[in-house]
Motif scaffolding. Structure first.
Motif, PDB file in Angstrom:
ATOM      1  N   ALA A   9     -49.301  60.544  71.649  1.00  0.00           N
ATOM      2  CA  ALA A   9     -48.755  61.368  73.194  1.00  0.00           C
ATOM      3  C   ALA A   9     -47.377  60.734  73.376  1.00  0.00           C
ATOM      4  O   ALA A   9     -46.503  61.339  73.732  1.00  0.00           O
ATOM      5  N   GLN A  10     -47.294  59.204  72.927  1.00  0.00           N
ATOM      6  CA  GLN A  10     -45.936  58.853  73.247  1.00  0.00           C
ATOM      7  C   GLN A  10     -44.699  59.403  72.459  1.00  0.00           C
ATOM      8  O   GLN A  10     -43.661  59.736  72.801  1.00  0.00           O
ATOM      9  N   SER A  11     -45.110  59.602  71.065  1.00  0.00           N
ATOM     10  CA  SER A  11     -44.073  60.137  70.322  1.00  0.00           C
ATOM     11  C   SER A  11     -43.759  61.642  70.670  1.00  0.00           C
ATOM     12  O   SER A  11     -42.808  62.082  70.098  1.00  0.00           O
ATOM     13  N   LEU A  12     -44.739  62.254  71.218  1.00  0.00           N
ATOM     14  CA  LEU A  12     -44.328  63.636  71.403  1.00  0.00           C
ATOM     15  C   LEU A  12     -43.745  63.632  72.992  1.00  0.00           C
ATOM     16  O   LEU A  12     -43.552  64.815  73.469  1.00  0.00           O
ATOM     17  N   GLY A  13     -43.525  62.498  73.790  1.00  0.00           N
ATOM     18  CA  GLY A  13     -43.200  62.858  74.936  1.00  0.00           C
ATOM     19  C   GLY A  13     -43.991  63.069  76.057  1.00  0.00           C
ATOM     20  O   GLY A  13     -43.540  63.619  77.006  1.00  0.00           O
ATOM     21  N   MET A  14     -45.531  63.107  75.890  1.00  0.00           N
ATOM     22  CA  MET A  14     -46.348  63.569  76.872  1.00  0.00           C
ATOM     23  C   MET A  14     -46.623  62.687  78.020  1.00  0.00           C
ATOM     24  O   MET A  14     -46.906  61.543  77.548  1.00  0.00           O
ATOM     25  N   PRO A  21     -40.230  56.504  72.974  1.00  0.00           N
ATOM     26  CA  PRO A  21     -40.311  57.097  71.398  1.00  0.00           C
ATOM     27  C   PRO A  21     -40.324  58.810  71.638  1.00  0.00           C
ATOM     28  O   PRO A  21     -39.554  59.358  70.711  1.00  0.00           O
ATOM     29  N   GLY A  22     -41.016  59.407  72.717  1.00  0.00           N
ATOM     30  CA  GLY A  22     -40.753  60.795  72.720  1.00  0.00           C
ATOM     31  C   GLY A  22     -39.334  61.066  72.958  1.00  0.00           C
ATOM     32  O   GLY A  22     -38.865  62.563  72.821  1.00  0.00           O
ATOM     33  N   PHE A  62     -54.435  66.301  68.314  1.00  0.00           N
ATOM     34  CA  PHE A  62     -55.269  66.192  69.091  1.00  0.00           C
ATOM     35  C   PHE A  62     -56.611  67.030  68.914  1.00  0.00           C
ATOM     36  O   PHE A  62     -56.348  68.221  68.868  1.00  0.00           O
ATOM     37  N   PRO A  90     -44.036  69.188  76.227  1.00  0.00           N
ATOM     38  CA  PRO A  90     -45.067  68.309  76.082  1.00  0.00           C
ATOM     39  C   PRO A  90     -46.132  68.684  77.259  1.00  0.00           C
ATOM     40  O   PRO A  90     -47.042  68.185  77.349  1.00  0.00           O
ATOM     41  N   ARG A 130     -39.935  70.807  66.340  1.00  0.00           N
ATOM     42  CA  ARG A 130     -39.237  69.674  67.187  1.00  0.00           C
ATOM     43  C   ARG A 130     -37.659  69.479  66.529  1.00  0.00           C
ATOM     44  O   ARG A 130     -36.819  69.185  67.219  1.00  0.00           O
TER      45      ARG A 130
END
Lengths: 522, 195
Positions: A426-431, B32-33, B47, B62, B110
Motif C-alpha cells: 500500500a505504501q509503495s503504491l501511495g495508498m 515510498p509511493g 491485494f 491510489p 506506473r
C-alpha cells in the motif's frame, strides 16, 4: 518488517487521538468525578463491609466452581469425538452474548421456588431449596462462566502438541500418566489466569445480584451502589461505594494483567485431540455423563424460557415493543461508537508494532464497572440535564466503552496481519487516507469488524446495568422492562419478553457477523 | 539477508546519514509511493480482495477513481502483458505466472524511471521465470526505466547483462559489468558461487 514502527498518517493520528480522548472521558473522567465526590476515604460502615465480604466470597466461590467443573468437561470434550460436538462447542460460546436477565429467567424456571428441581425434590419429600441469596448468585455465575472456562481450557488442551500424545502412547502412558505429565502442567499454567478472569467478571456483575441477591446478607458492592443511588438518592454514599468497587476491580485487573488468557473465540476448536489412552469403558461412560450433564445445565433453562415465552410473544403489551425498539437503537448506537473508537485505535496500535500506552487505554474499561462509570457520568452530567433524558445516551456510551476491550482483542491481531502482509505494498503504491481505508482496511478487516460489531450489539442489547440507574418510565430498555415485569410477577409476559430479547440479541449478533462473512472474496 | 526494503532508495528504510538526489532533487523525505520508482516484492504484490483490473488500476490512481481514458489504459496494459479479458477476476483464480503478469502490468502503467525487483519470480519454475524476466526487460525498454534487481541466482544477473553490485559481509561493492565479474569473480563472490 512488522516490528518496525511506521509513522502514523495525519488522519489516523487524528482518529486515534479522538478515540483515546473519548475512552479516557468514559473511564478516567467518571472515576475522577466519583473519587472527588467520595472525598476522603471515610471509615466503612458495617453494611459496606458486609457488601465487600459478600462480593469477594461469591466471586471466589463462583470462579472456583466454574474452573473446577470445567476441567473434567473440557477434558471430555478434548478427547471424545461424537456427532454434535462442534455444535456443543459453539453453544458454549453463546452465554457470552446471552442477556443475563434471560438466563436468570431460565434458572428461575428450573431452580426457582416452583421450578422443576424443587417440584422434583418436593415429590421425593425433601425440603425445597431457595435460589435467592448466595447460592443463587453463585449458580447464575457458574451458568455463565462454566462455558467460558471450558472453552478456554479446551484451547489449552488443543495447544498441547499432538506429537506429545503420540509419544505418550508409544511409551504406554495410561490416563493417569497423561494427566501427570501433560495435562497438569497445562492446567497449572492456564488455571490462575482463567480464575482471575472469572473472578473479575463476578465482581462487576450487576444484573445477577439485582435479580437473585439483595437484602443485608446478599448485596454486592455493585448492587449497593445502585440502592444508594436509586432508593436513598444518597450520592455521597454511592460515590463512596463506587470508589470501593473501583479499588477492588483495579487491584484484580492488575493481577489479571499478569496472566495471559487465550481468546475465548479462537478458531479451530472443533478439532479433536487424537488419544490412545482413553478407550476404557469406564472413562467413556464418565465422559458421556459429564458432557450430558453440562449440556443439560446450559440448555434446560433456555428451553424452559422458550417453551413458556414463545406462545406469549404475539400478545406482549405495547410498552414491551416500545422498549424493544429503544433497545435496538441503543445497541446500534453503541456499536457505531465502539467501532468508530476501536478501529483507529487498533490501526494505530498495529502500526506502532508493539504494545504501548494505547493498548493500556483500550483495556481500561476492564478495570471499571458499569455502575461506577454510570455514577461518575451522572455526577459529571447532572448540572446539564435530567437523569431521564440522559438515560439512553449514557447507556450508549457506557455499553460502547465496556465492549471496547473485547473489540480490540478481535481487531488488533487482524490489523497487525494486515499491516505485515499489505502495509508495504500500500505504501509503495501511495495508498493513503480514505482510499486506503475503503480499498484496503475495511475489506480486509471485514470479518473481525463484523464479528466484533455483532458482539457489541448483542452485549448492549442485553445489558441491564447503567440503564437501571437512570431510567424513568419513558426511557426503559427491553432488559429493564423485563426486570420490571418480573418484579410485578407478570411471569408469562416476562417469559414472552425474554424470548423477544433473546431473539433480538442473537439476531443482531448473527446479522453483523454474517455481514462480515458475506462475499469475503479472498 | 538483503531485501529490497532495506535499500534506502525504496523509502522503507531511513538513511542514517546523507541524502538521496534524483535529477538534482532531494527525495530523502518522500514516502515510498511518491518516489520515482516501482517495486515488485518477493510476495504479496497483489491485494487478494481486489480484481485484477483494480490491482492494475492502483498504479494510475491510489484511490481507484479512474477516468474512461485511464480504464482503457488499464485494459491496454492487461493486453500487453497477455492478460486480456481477465480484468474482472480475483488474483487467487490466476496461476502464479499470471499473478506476476498482473504486477508487471501495474509497473508498466506506473511507468517510473526506476524499477526495483526483489527476487519477484523465485516461486516460479525456470522457464516461466525466464519468460517474466524477458517481460521485465521489455517493459524497462518501453518505459526507459533502470532496473535494480536483488537476486541470489547468477543466471538472473547474466540475463540482464548490465552491471552487478556484489553484497558480501554487509558491504556493497561498486557496480561492475556483470559478464566480466562473473567470468572472473573476486574472492567473496567466488566463495558464494562455489567456483
Amino acid at each position: 518488517m512488522a516490528d518496525r514502527a511506521q509513522p502514523l498518517s495525519a488522519g489516523l493520528r487524528l482518529g486515534a487521538g479522538a478515540a483515546v480522548l473519548l475512552t479516557l472521558a468514559l473511564t478516567l473522567g467518571p472515576l475522577g468525578a466519583v473519587l472527588a465526590r467520595a472525598g476522603t476515604f471515610a471509615a466503612l460502615g458495617p453494611a459496606d463491609w458486609a457488601a465487600l465480604r459478600f462480593t469477594v466470597a461469591q466471586a471466589t466461590v463462583s470462579a472456583a466452581l466454574s474452573l473446577g467443573l470445567a476441567v473434567p468437561v473440557a477434558r471430555a470434550l478434548a478427547r471424545r469425538r461424537f456427532p454434535g460436538r462442534g455444535l456443543l462447542i459453539t453453544l458454549l460460546g453463546a452465554p457470552f452474548i446471552l442477556p443475563v436477565i434471560v438466563a436468570v429467567m431460565g434458572l428461575l424456571a428450573i431452580f426457582g421456588r416452583s421450578g422443576l428441581v424443587n417440584d422434583g425434590l418436593a415429590a421425593l419429600g425433601i425440603g425445597r431449596i431457595s435460589i435467592y441469596g448466595f447460592g443463587g448468585v453463585v449458580l447464575a455465575h457458574v451458568f455463565f462462566n462454566l462455558p467460558l472456562a471450558v472453552r478456554l481450557l479446551l484451547q489449552g488442551w488443543l495447544a498441547i502438541p499432538a506429537e506429545r500424545f503420540r509419544l505418550a502412547a508409544s511409551l504406554g502412558f495410561g490416563p493417569g500418566d497423561i494427566a501427570r505429565h501433560l495435562e497438569r502442567p497445562m492446567l497449572k499454567a492456564l488455571g490462575p489466569g482463567i480464575f482471575v478472569t472469572i473472578f473479575l467478571i463476578c465482581l462487576t456483575s450487576f444484573a445477577v445480584a439485582l435479580t437473585l441477591g439483595g437484602g443485608p446478607r446478599a448485596t454486592t458492592v455493585e448492587l449497593a451502589i445502585y440502592q444508594a443511588f436509586r432508593f436513598d438518592f444518597d450520592l455521597g454514599r454511592a460515590a463512596h461505594l463506587a470508589s470501593l468497587q473501583l479499588a477492588l476491580c483495579a487491584a484484580t485487573a492488575l493481577v489479571a494483567a499478569r496472566f495471559t488468557v487465550p481468546s475465548a473465540f479462537g478458531a479451530g476448536l472443533d478439532r479433536p485431540v487424537a488419544r490412545w489412552d482413553a478407550g476404557g469403558a469406564g472413562l467413556r461412560v464418565l465422559d458421556t455423563l459429564l458432557l450430558g450433564a453440562a449440556a443439560l445445565f446450559l440448555l434446560a433453562p433456555l428451553a424452559a424460557v422458550f417453551l413458556t415465552g414463545l406462545p406469549r410473544l404475539a400478545t406482549l403489551p405495547e410498552p414491551v415493543w416500545r422498549a424493544a425498539l429503544r433497545s435496538v437503537l441503543v445497541a446500534c448506537g453503541s456499536t457505531a461508537v465502539a467501532m468508530g473508537v476501536s478501529l483507529p485505535l487498533a490501526l494505530a496500535i498495529a502500526r506502532r508494532g508493539r504494545a504501548g500506552m494505547l493498548e493500556v487505554v483500550g483495556m481500561l474499561p476492564l478495570a471499571t464497572s458499569s455502575l461506577v462509570t454510570g455514577t461518575g457520568l451522572f455526577l459529571l452530567l447532572r448540572p446539564l440535564a435530567s437523569p431521564g433524558d440522559l438515560a439512553l445516551p449514557v447507556t450508549v456510551a457506557v455499553n460502547a466503552a465496556m465492549a471496547l476491550p473485547f473489540v480490540l482483542r478481535a481487531l488488533i491481531p487482524a490489523a497487525r496481519d494486515l499491516e505485515a502482509d499489505y502495509g508495504r505494498l500500500a505504501q509503495s503504491l501511495g495508498m493513503r487516507g480514505l482510499s486506503r481505508l475503503w480499498l484496503l482496511t475495511l475489506p480486509r478487516l471485514r470479518r473481525p469488524l463484523g464479528f466484533s460489531a455483532g458482539l457489541t450489539a448483542a452485549l448492549s442489547m442485553g445489558d441491564l446495568g447503567v440503564i437501571a440507574l437512570f431510567a424513568d418510565e419513558d426511557h426503559t430498555t427491553l432488559p429493564l422492562q423485563l426486570y420490571r415485569l418480573m418484579g410485578a410477577y407478570r411471569m408469562a409476559d416476562a417469559a414472552g419478553a425474554a424470548v423477544l430479547l433473546l431473539g433480538l440479541s442473537f439476531g443482531l449478533f448473527w446479522m453483523f457477523d454474517r455481514g462480515g462473512r458475506a462475499d469475503a472474496g479472498a | 539477508m538483503l531485501v529490497l526494503e532495506n535499500i534506502v532508495i525504496s523509502g522503507f528504510f531511513p538513511a542514517a546519514s546523507g541524502r538521496i538526489l534524483w535529477e538534482g532533487r532531494d527525495i530523502s523525505g518522500l514516502a515510498p509511493g511518491e518516489r520515482p520508482l516501482s517495486i515488485l516484492f518477493q510476495d504479496q504484490n497483489l491485494f487478494p480482495h481486489l480484481t485484477v483490473a483494480q490491482n492494475v488500476g492502483l498504479g494510475l490512481c491510489p484511490s481507484l477513481r479512474l477516468t474512461a481514458a485511464e480504464t482503457a489504459r488499464v485494459d491496454e496494459a492487461l493486453a500487453r502483458t497477455g492478460l486480456a479479458g481477465m480484468g474482472d477476476r480475483r488474483p487467487r483464480t490466476l496461476s502464479g505466472g499470471q499473478q506476476s503478469r498482473v504486477a508487471l502490468a501495474r509497473v508498466l502503467l506506473r511507468s517510473q524511471p526506476l524499477m526495483l525487483l526483489d527476487e519477484p519470480f523465485s516461486a516460479l519454475g525456470p522457464a516461466l521465470k525466464d519468460e517474466m524476466l524477458d517481460l521485465v526487460s521489455d517493459i524497462a525498454v518501453e518505459t526507459g526505466a533502470t532496473v535494480l534487481m536483488v537476486s541470489h541466482d547468477p543466471d538472473d544477473a547474466r540475463r540482464f547483462s548490465g552491471e552487478t553490485i556484489v553484497v558480501a559481509e554487509g558491504r556493497a561493492a561498486a557496480p561492475e559489468p556483470t559478464q566480466a565479474l562473473l567470468d572472473n569473480p573476486p574472492p567473496a563472490l567466488a566463495a558464494y558461487l562455489g567456483t
